[in-house]
Design a protein around this motif. Structure first.
Motif, mmCIF file in Angstrom:
data_model
loop_
_atom_site.group_PDB
_atom_site.id
_atom_site.type_symbol
_atom_site.label_atom_id
_atom_site.label_comp_id
_atom_site.label_asym_id
_atom_site.label_seq_id
_atom_site.Cartn_x
_atom_site.Cartn_y
_atom_site.Cartn_z
ATOM 1 N N ALA A 410 0.839 -1.205 0.000
ATOM 2 C CA ALA A 410 0.000 0.000 0.000
ATOM 3 C C ALA A 410 0.868 1.247 0.000
ATOM 4 C CB ALA A 410 -0.913 -0.007 1.221
ATOM 5 N N THR A 411 2.142 1.061 0.355
ATOM 6 C CA THR A 411 3.091 2.177 0.399
ATOM 7 C C THR A 411 4.397 1.728 -0.246
ATOM 8 O OG1 THR A 411 3.731 1.464 2.624
ATOM 9 C CG2 THR A 411 2.120 3.237 2.484
ATOM 10 N N PRO A 412 4.446 1.673 -1.563
ATOM 11 C CA PRO A 412 5.632 1.118 -2.242
ATOM 12 C C PRO A 412 6.928 1.811 -1.836
ATOM 13 C CG PRO A 412 3.846 1.497 -3.808
ATOM 14 C CD PRO A 412 3.420 2.112 -2.516
ATOM 15 N N SER A 413 8.003 1.029 -1.833
ATOM 16 C CA SER A 413 9.323 1.634 -1.633
ATOM 17 C C SER A 413 9.619 2.492 -2.851
ATOM 18 C CB SER A 413 10.388 0.547 -1.485
ATOM 19 O OG SER A 413 10.485 -0.212 -2.677
ATOM 20 N N LEU A 414 10.380 3.563 -2.654
ATOM 21 C CA LEU A 414 10.698 4.437 -3.781
ATOM 22 C C LEU A 414 11.494 3.697 -4.846
ATOM 23 C CD1 LEU A 414 9.589 6.793 -2.022
ATOM 24 C CD2 LEU A 414 11.382 8.192 -3.017
ATOM 25 N N GLU A 415 12.349 2.744 -4.410
ATOM 26 C CA GLU A 415 13.125 1.959 -5.370
ATOM 27 C C GLU A 415 12.205 1.168 -6.302
ATOM 28 O OE1 GLU A 415 16.011 2.442 -1.937
ATOM 29 O OE2 GLU A 415 13.860 2.195 -2.189
ATOM 30 N N SER A 416 11.215 0.486 -5.710
ATOM 31 C CA SER A 416 10.316 -0.342 -6.523
ATOM 32 C C SER A 416 9.455 0.512 -7.444
ATOM 33 C CB SER A 416 9.419 -1.199 -5.619
ATOM 34 O OG SER A 416 10.176 -2.185 -4.964
ATOM 35 N N PHE A 417 8.934 1.624 -6.923
ATOM 36 C CA PHE A 417 8.062 2.457 -7.748
ATOM 37 C C PHE A 417 8.857 3.143 -8.861
ATOM 38 C CE2 PHE A 417 4.640 5.568 -8.585
ATOM 39 C CZ PHE A 417 3.576 4.685 -8.597
ATOM 40 N N TYR A 418 10.114 3.465 -8.580
ATOM 41 C CA TYR A 418 10.991 4.040 -9.603
ATOM 42 C C TYR A 418 11.217 3.008 -10.712
ATOM 43 C CZ TYR A 418 15.108 6.303 -11.669
ATOM 44 O OH TYR A 418 16.005 6.903 -12.532
ATOM 45 N N ASN A 419 11.387 1.743 -10.320
ATOM 46 C CA ASN A 419 11.524 0.669 -11.307
ATOM 47 C C ASN A 419 10.259 0.514 -12.145
ATOM 48 O OD1 ASN A 419 14.152 0.006 -10.619
ATOM 49 N ND2 ASN A 419 13.520 -1.493 -9.082
ATOM 50 N N VAL A 420 9.103 0.642 -11.477
ATOM 51 C CA VAL A 420 7.820 0.575 -12.181
ATOM 52 C C VAL A 420 7.754 1.663 -13.260
ATOM 53 C CG1 VAL A 420 5.344 1.039 -11.931
ATOM 54 C CG2 VAL A 420 6.478 -0.527 -10.349
#
Length: 787
Positions: A410-420
């Protein structure tokens, strides 16, 4: 055959000869002669050719231990060793269960070539199987003959493990009332601590909660204050046998769309599938339907969760849905339990394995899917060597085994969302509404600078927060009060010199605990009696207490709500999985009205009757000197607020803050992760921090401060001679926590856009300075904690 063997604590390969006939030796645990003794090591290379060494000096492997991890796990371990710049022996040690003695029987059956055995032996073989002693006594077979028959497949050896039907659970019971504390000397602070914790745990607890204080426990037992006893219980098979798949909830149209999209990729090899869903949106329902699909294909699933102690509800649902296919694996299990859990996966008898980061090493041979729930959680990053991130290792394992991995939060890590956002390899899905049309909780910000809210009778609680608690009590609903600080007061200052009181062994302010009247360091766990403590700078014994912790919150709430069941849960009271699980069971059965606690409350609590969450001092985590401070604050507030109103009843959240206009607070209460990400990623770009660039932290530690300073100068010289194109060095500089467990600490940060480049530089730097320095070197690739 010759093999290279590594040991857990020695970063070097050693050559041995090995006469085993086993084909798969890579990664095998072995007993090998080492100096004057024998050590357990791991085979990392094998070679039929004789090495360029004096053959007379090469020793033989004593024994190859069964079972051997699958090759896929060996190659994953090698990758972890290379990527995280850590000894492969340490990684392979993590890939196996703890070494333990287990009860077993070795049985010999007819083999594939039994018919080729001599006629007299075949005539004598009258049973289905024989034990070894029967082969030797009844059939008169020597040890060498048994081995030969086994080698020629004329007989087949099978190992059958035995598990006791009953187990003993050691417990402690307080048999005196709370007045006994007055009879305990202040010097016996450990005994007081035990009694206080037992009072908080309703006078009874598991022995393992206090096992490190054995002498204090024995003293209390002699005085007749506590009773230590064994409770014999039958081992429960917490499974439902019969149907393979049932009790799966019907998916909503949005969930079905996401499921169908990931389902299509199940047989198409490696893919990373990210589900961003607000709290209570039903990500778990999608996971369950995907698990069902994988199991129907006769494949296996690894399901990673950040904290097993808080997943009782999830495990219960898994067992209700998938019966005896579910396997639980975590470090809180006893050695034999962990071993049998590991073996059940190795043999393929358990298809679904759930556990924390260490479960990624389970030896599933036919893996079809990996799920990483709450992927943003810091607990996926290991603090000890090997310092791997369970989420990132899960992605790499999925890639190596050519299967899909699902990440969710529900609160993605910035690393994962940046990858997205930047990688074509990530498939992104979104759930913006709660499951079964449940509403998000109403959120109210309380500005604690407002004098009307800061009523001295209620402090540190606002009037609004207290009024909301009263309403929940009237409705027979439950509440959570969250503050990410343990103790009564979070720090003290000396009245004589104004110095902040720090632990003598660590650069960390001591925390005051009122019930025991002690000061405690949360780093090295040292305890000091308050009445005897003197300022290390000026010798004064008069101090001013500052800050608020969960112990003070609990005390104040009990003063205000005398007829309410209030319970505090944090690391100072509970440290073991069983105790925590029992507390949450009591909360689920409504024996507890209000739960007060730290960040443990933000992880996975899912009870329908929780309708109110109060966040006290939400600013506290933003003041830490760490580039992830804002991200952690946003995640904590969002996650803990998401515990309210998850069922049919509506929820309310009150957030107390001194910074009501801070964008982190505002975005958290609006459930606006994308808005937070947009703002925060710009700061990371400006400052040059992950996920925009890659980071490696190298820590140098030494008990001798002068030696550390000398080594820091030497490292600086080495750095000056390194080509700094496309990279940046920060340091050597003092760590934020300059001293930890009596070790003085300095660090270097290596920044760069290329992971390969900074890893190569870190490895080179380690090789150059490792043998020239007295200080110990600790490398942390993709560090999570900057302190």
């Amino acid at each position: 055959m010759f093999v290279s063997v590594v040991f857990k604590n020695i970063d070097k390969k050693f050559t041995y000869s090995c006469d085993t006939q086993k084909k798969n030796l890579l990664g095998a645990r072995v007993i090998a002669p080492f100096k004057q003794s024998k050590k357990m090591g791991y085979i990392v290379e094998k070679n039929e050719k004789q090495p360029d060494l004096n053959i007379s000096k090469i020793k033989n492997i004593v024994k190859v231990l069964e079972p051997v991890i699958p090759l896929n796990l060996f190659y994953l371990s090698k990758w972890i060793s290379d990527y995280y710049i850590t000894p492969v022996g340490k990684v392979l040690d993590a890939a196996y269960p703890p070494f333990t003695k287990v009860k077993f029987k070795i049985k010999y059956y007819r083999g594939k070539n039994f018919k080729n055995m001599s006629l007299p032996l075949r005539m004598q073989w009258s049973k289905e199987f024989y034990l070894k002693k029967e082969l030797r006594k009844k059939l008169k077979l020597s040890e060498a003959k048994i081995k030969q028959l086994e080698k020629n497949n004329k007989i087949e050896k099978k190992i059958e493990y035995r598990r006791d039907k009953y187990k003993k659970i050691k417990k402690i019971k307080l048999i005196k009332d709370e007045n006994i504390l007055e009879e305990i000397s202040n010097k016996a602070y450990r005994q007081k601590d035990i009694i206080n914790r037992l009072l908080n745990l309703q006078k009874e607890a598991y022995f393992e909660e206090f096992s490190q204080y054995y002498s204090s426990l024995k003293s209390l037992e002699k005085k007749g204050i506590i009773k230590i006893y064994n409770e014999k219980v039958k081992k429960k098979e917490e499974v439902i046998k019969g149907k393979k798949f049932y009790n799966l909830n019907k998916l909503t149209a949005k969930q079905k769309k996401i499921y169908d999209s990931i389902y299509e990729r199940i047989h198409k090899g490696f893919s990373v599938n990210y589900i961003y869903g607000i709290t209570g949106s039903g990500k778990t329902e999608i996971y369950f339907h995907l698990i069902q699909k994988v199991l129907k294909d006769n494949k296996e699933v690894i399901y990673l969760v950040p904290e097993v102690a808080l997943t009782t509800h999830l495990i219960k649902r898994l067992k209700n849905s998938f019966g005896d296919n579910v396997n639980l694996n975590h470090s809180y299990l006893k050695k034999d339990e962990r071993y049998f859990s590991w073996i059940s996966v190795y043999k393929g008898s358990k298809k679904i394995s759930i556990g924390p980061r260490s479960a990624i090493f389970l030896p599933a041979k036919n893996l079809g899917l990996i799920i990483v729930d709450e992927e943003h959680e810091s607990s996926y990053k290991q603090n000890q060597i090997p310092k791997y991130n369970g989420r990132d290792v899960a992605i790499m394992r999925a890639k190596k085994e050519n299967i899909p991995v699902v990440l969710g939060s529900a609160t993605p890590s910035l690393e994962s969302f940046y990858n997205v956002k930047t990688s074509k390899k990530y498939n992104y899905y979104e759930l913006s509404e709660r499951y079964k049309k449940a509403k998000l909780p109403e959120v109210e910000i309380i500005d604690m600078k407002n004098k009307k809210e800061r009523n001295t009778n209620f402090y540190p609680f606002s009037k609004t927060l207290i009024n909301e608690l009263k309403k929940r009590k009237e409705k027979n609903e439950q509440s959570i009060i969250f503050l990410n600080r343990k103790g009564y007061n979070t720090y003290l200052s000396c009245k004589g010199c104004g110095n902040i009181v720090e632990c003598p062994h660590c650069s960390k302010p001591l925390t005051y605990y009122k019930n025991q009247d002690i000061l405690k360091c949360h780093i090295c766990e040292k305890i000091y009696i308050m009445s005897n403590f003197e300022c290390l700078k000026c010798g004064s014994n008069e101090f001013t207490k500052h800050g608020v912790g969960t112990e003070k919150l609990e005390e104040k709430l009990k003063e205000i709500f005398t007829d309410t069941s209030i319970f505090r849960i944090d690391g100072s009271i509970v440290s073991k999985h069983k105790t925590m699980r029992n507390i949450f069971r009591k909360f689920e059965s409504k024996e507890i009205d209000v739960l007060v606690g730290t960040q443990i409350l933000a992880k996975g609590i899912d009870f329908e009757n929780i309708t109110f969450v109060g966040v006290v001092n939400s600013d506290v985590t933003m003041n830490i000197p760490d580039f992830r401070a804002n991200e952690r604050t946003f995640q904590l507030i969002s996650q803990v607020a998401g515990r309210a109103g998850r069922g049919k009843k509506s929820g309310k959240v009150v957030i107390q803050t001194y910074s009501p206009n801070n964008y982190v607070i505002k975005k958290a209460i609006d459930h606006d992760f994308k808005g937070f990400y947009k703002k925060e990623i710009n700061y990371r770009k400006q400052l040059g921090y992950p996920p925009i660039i890659n980071l490696i932290k190298i820590m140098f530690i030494n008990k001798n401060k002068k030696n550390l300073e000398k080594d820091a100068k030497y490292v600086r010289k080495i750095i000056n001679n390194i080509n700094k194109k496309n990279i940046k060095f920060i340091g050597p500089a003092d760590a934020f926590m300059k001293k930890k467990n009596n070790y003085h600490r300095k660090f270097i940060l290596i920044k760069g856009k290329s992971k390969k480049l900074i890893n190569k530089i870190a490895s080179t730097l380690k090789e150059k300075v490792d043998n020239e320095m007295k200080s110990k070197i600790i490398i942390d690739v993709d560090p999570y904690q900057m302190s």
